[in-house]
Design an enzyme around this catalytic site. Structure first.
Site, PDB file in Angstrom:
ATOM      1  N   LYS A  24     -24.922   9.595 -30.413  1.00  0.00           N
ATOM      2  CA  LYS A  24     -24.377  10.876 -30.875  1.00  0.00           C
ATOM      3  C   LYS A  24     -23.733  10.748 -32.251  1.00  0.00           C
ATOM      4  CE  LYS A  24     -20.122  12.165 -30.049  1.00  0.00           C
ATOM      5  NZ  LYS A  24     -19.168  12.840 -30.915  1.00  0.00           N
ATOM      6  N   ASN A  25     -22.919   9.714 -32.437  1.00  0.00           N
ATOM      7  CA  ASN A  25     -22.185   9.614 -33.701  1.00  0.00           C
ATOM      8  C   ASN A  25     -23.088   9.322 -34.897  1.00  0.00           C
ATOM      9  OD1 ASN A  25     -19.855  10.206 -32.393  1.00  0.00           O
ATOM     10  ND2 ASN A  25     -18.949   8.162 -32.521  1.00  0.00           N
ATOM     11  N   ARG A 125      -5.360  14.797 -37.086  1.00  0.00           N
ATOM     12  CA  ARG A 125      -6.637  14.275 -37.602  1.00  0.00           C
ATOM     13  C   ARG A 125      -6.867  14.857 -38.986  1.00  0.00           C
ATOM     14  NH1 ARG A 125     -11.287  14.019 -33.171  1.00  0.00           N
ATOM     15  NH2 ARG A 125     -12.161  12.571 -34.686  1.00  0.00           N
ATOM     16  N   ARG A 402     -20.210  17.260 -24.598  1.00  0.00           N
ATOM     17  CA  ARG A 402     -20.309  17.109 -26.052  1.00  0.00           C
ATOM     18  C   ARG A 402     -20.893  15.750 -26.428  1.00  0.00           C
ATOM     19  NH1 ARG A 402     -15.084  17.632 -29.148  1.00  0.00           N
ATOM     20  NH2 ARG A 402     -16.574  16.987 -30.707  1.00  0.00           N
TER      21      ARG A 402
HETATM   22  C1  UD1 Z   1     -15.625   8.878 -35.892  1.00  0.00           C
HETATM   23  C2  UD1 Z   1     -16.353   9.121 -34.591  1.00  0.00           C
HETATM   24  C3  UD1 Z   1     -15.389   9.026 -33.416  1.00  0.00           C
HETATM   25  C4  UD1 Z   1     -14.658   7.686 -33.445  1.00  0.00           C
HETATM   26  C5  UD1 Z   1     -14.005   7.455 -34.804  1.00  0.00           C
HETATM   27  C6  UD1 Z   1     -13.410   6.061 -34.936  1.00  0.00           C
HETATM   28  C7  UD1 Z   1     -18.134  10.644 -35.218  1.00  0.00           C
HETATM   29  C8  UD1 Z   1     -18.711  11.997 -35.107  1.00  0.00           C
HETATM   30  N1  UD1 Z   1     -16.950  10.443 -34.618  1.00  0.00           N
HETATM   31  O1  UD1 Z   1     -14.638   9.912 -36.033  1.00  0.00           O
HETATM   32  O2  UD1 Z   1     -16.150   9.119 -32.192  1.00  0.00           O
HETATM   33  O3  UD1 Z   1     -13.669   7.683 -32.450  1.00  0.00           O
HETATM   34  O4  UD1 Z   1     -14.993   7.605 -35.857  1.00  0.00           O
HETATM   35  O5  UD1 Z   1     -14.354   5.082 -34.705  1.00  0.00           O
HETATM   36  O6  UD1 Z   1     -18.727   9.747 -35.792  1.00  0.00           O
HETATM   37  N2  UD1 Z   1      -8.020   9.677 -40.956  1.00  0.00           N
HETATM   38  C9  UD1 Z   1      -7.086  10.163 -41.865  1.00  0.00           C
HETATM   39  N3  UD1 Z   1      -7.538  10.927 -42.901  1.00  0.00           N
HETATM   40  C10 UD1 Z   1      -8.862  11.212 -43.063  1.00  0.00           C
HETATM   41  C11 UD1 Z   1      -9.797  10.714 -42.145  1.00  0.00           C
HETATM   42  C12 UD1 Z   1      -9.346   9.935 -41.093  1.00  0.00           C
HETATM   43  O7  UD1 Z   1      -5.887   9.915 -41.742  1.00  0.00           O
HETATM   44  O8  UD1 Z   1      -9.200  11.919 -44.039  1.00  0.00           O
HETATM   45  C13 UD1 Z   1      -7.541   8.874 -39.821  1.00  0.00           C
HETATM   46  C14 UD1 Z   1      -7.805   9.577 -38.481  1.00  0.00           C
HETATM   47  O9  UD1 Z   1      -6.798  10.506 -38.187  1.00  0.00           O
HETATM   48  C15 UD1 Z   1      -7.856   8.402 -37.527  1.00  0.00           C
HETATM   49  C16 UD1 Z   1      -8.477   7.284 -38.379  1.00  0.00           C
HETATM   50  O10 UD1 Z   1      -8.308   7.678 -39.745  1.00  0.00           O
HETATM   51  O11 UD1 Z   1      -6.552   8.037 -37.142  1.00  0.00           O
HETATM   52  C17 UD1 Z   1      -9.944   7.056 -38.108  1.00  0.00           C
HETATM   53  O12 UD1 Z   1     -10.662   8.265 -38.266  1.00  0.00           O
HETATM   54  P1  UD1 Z   1     -12.185   8.272 -38.706  1.00  0.00           P
HETATM   55  O13 UD1 Z   1     -12.688   6.880 -38.808  1.00  0.00           O
HETATM   56  O14 UD1 Z   1     -12.317   9.141 -39.901  1.00  0.00           O
HETATM   57  O15 UD1 Z   1     -12.886   8.971 -37.453  1.00  0.00           O
HETATM   58  P2  UD1 Z   1     -13.919  10.166 -37.441  1.00  0.00           P
HETATM   59  O16 UD1 Z   1     -14.911   9.980 -38.531  1.00  0.00           O
HETATM   60  O17 UD1 Z   1     -13.212  11.453 -37.312  1.00  0.00           O
END
Ligand code: UD1
Length: 437
Positions: A24-25, A125, A402
């Site tokens: 999915k991811n 997030r 989902r």
């Molecule tokens: C993706 C995955 C999710 C997985 C996560 C971590 C998808 C669709 N989802 O989510 O299943 O759990 O990676 O492996 O691929 N953060 C910030 N600012 C930002 C972006 C992120 O502070 O602009 C923080 C987030 O709040 C979180 C951490 O960074 O604490 C990791 O988030 P991120 O790696 O971006 O996860 P996603 O891409 O949302």
């Protein structure tokens, strides 16, 4: 009002062989990347999950022509018909991955007007890493109420440093940079296998992307990208969940299309618990046999190649029944331990201290009515139900839908007792909609 729930009954040890679906991811971001291609992108191994259907809706909203053959798991996206760069809040609010269209829209139109993304409630997030780096690439970002308008004359190639290897920010920047003239570098980039899968499809389209030790991604802009056919990687998180289902029921299963080389730390922890993990000679596929006396292990989630946060909830379930005490630390998300209170209803002994869970193994769990709070918690609760004494009923099924393609059927195929129901909440009767889904 109709309310779906999943009923799970005490099951015998899972046995047999099961193929996993596409990741999915990886699929969601690769679908977003199709906006960059000049014609029709054909994707194979596409899971039928509600997030994939939402991403289809989003692409169609933008003007793409999409055909999804759910029997064949094949998706065709013709993005040449995309005419606009705005996405409505309703679609954006359903999943966080919807924000991944911002990079491709900026690359193609120099503009994106989209609502703030939704998704699982895992604490704050933010999207600041995405926006800060787009700004460094010359994008003007205006935020008004729940909308973001991003515009640029011409994206600028830059050396960008991520303070944390965010998966989404890495993916969004890569997609913004592939058509940007010059060399963009992403330092401290995410190295998750799903990011790698995105890079593979973009390279196939003609993008020039390389990676450098320890974690830098270098993108040299090209003029245009071609239409391609691509088969998405198998889902390591679904593989991990099935292995854990076998572990907690004391079963023996094989997953012929699992990719063990991207599951190292997770598999190491299963072995430390006493389980047997055998990787096929060709490095593909996993055979698993559960121990009858699992030992508790401690672990801490982290970016790849660390322990995946998306397997934290199902792995916690395995610890609730292991001998000894496990300390689990969630370091990726600030609030991803909501399943603790649901597992306690099932008799688990878990203490929470901040982002740590201290789990003391108990002889057995008991069936209860539980609520899924996010995709991976939903999976963990279904697994707990397989081994709990009595019946477990889980609501919040939309979260489960989902993330997984027919996971309940796969569990049933391996001997799990899992059924799906839809009940009329305001009526006196409960209507069974399907034996299982
Ligand atoms: C993706 C995955 C999710 C997985 C996560 C971590 C998808 C669709 N989802 O989510 O299943 O759990 O990676 O492996 O691929 N953060 C910030 N600012 C930002 C972006 C992120 O502070 O602009 C923080 C987030 O709040 C979180 C951490 O960074 O604490 C990791 O988030 P991120 O790696 O971006 O996860 P996603 O891409 O949302």
């Amino acid at each position: 009002m109709v309310k779906d729930f999943i009923r799970i009954s005490t099951s015998l040890p899972l046995k047999g062989s099961c193929e996993i679906s596409g990741a999915k991811n990886a699929v969601l971001v690769i679908m977003a990347s199709s906006i960059l291609a000049s014609g029709k992108t054909t994707l194979r191994n596409i899971p039928v999950s509600s997030d994939v259907l939402t991403m289809i809706e989003l692409l169609e909203y933008l003007g793409a022509e999409v055909f999804f053959d759910q029997e064949e798991n094949r998706l065709e996206i013709d993005s040449s018909t995309i005419v606009q760069s705005e996405v409505c809040p309703d679609i954006m609010s359903r999943m966080r991955a919807s924000f991944l269209v911002m990079g491709p829209l900026l690359a193609r139109f120099g503009r994106a007007h989209i609502a703030l993304p939704g998704g699982c409630s895992l604490g704050k997030r933010p999207i600041d890493y995405h926006l800060k780096n787009f700004k460094k690439m010359g994008v003007t970002v205006e935020e008004e109420s729940h909308f973001i308008t991003a515009t640029c004359q011409q994206l600028q190639a830059r050396r960008l440093v991520l303070e944390y290897p965010s998966v989404g920010a890495t993916e969004n920047i890569i997609m913004a940079a592939v058509l940007t003239s010059g060399v963009t570098e992403i330092v401290n980039a995410s190295l998750e296998p799903e990011v790698d899968d995105l890079i593979s499809v973009l390279r196939k389209m003609g993008a020039n992307i390389t990676t450098q030790v320890p974690a830098t991604i270098i993108i040299e802009g090209v003029e245009s990208l071609n239409s391609v056919e691509y088969s998405v990687m198998p889902d390591r998180l679904e593989a991990g969940s099935l292995l854990l289902a076998a572990a907690i029921t004391g079963g023996e299963i094989s997953i012929p299309n699992a990719q063990p080389h991207i599951m190292d730390v997770f598999l190491l922890k299963l072995e430390e618990m006493g389980h047997t993990v055998v990787v096929s000679d060709n490095g593909k596929g996993i055979f698993f046999k559960a121990t009858t006396a699992p030992k508790a292990v401690s672990f801490k989630t982290g970016p790849f190649p660390g322990f995946p946060t998306d397997l934290q909830a199902p792995m916690m379930v395995a610890q609730t029944l292991a001998e000894g005490t496990s300390i689990i630390e969630e370091t990726v998300f600030e609030n991803r331990l909501l399943h603790i209170q649901e597992l306690r209803k099932m008799g688990a002994q878990i203490e929470q201290i901040g982002t740590k869970a201290i789990v003391t193994g108990v002889p057995h769990l008991v069936g209860a009515s539980v609520v899924a709070t996010d995709i991976r918690a939903a999976c963990g609760l279904v697994l707990a139900g397989l081994v709990a004494h009595g019946k477990t009923e889980m609501t919040g099924v939309a979260h489960f839908d989902r993330g997984y393609d027919r996971l309940t059927q796969k569990l049933v195929q391996l001997g799990g007792k899992v059924e799906r129901f839809s009940s009329e909440v305001l009526g006196s009767s409960s209507k069974h909609i399907e034996k299982f889904v």
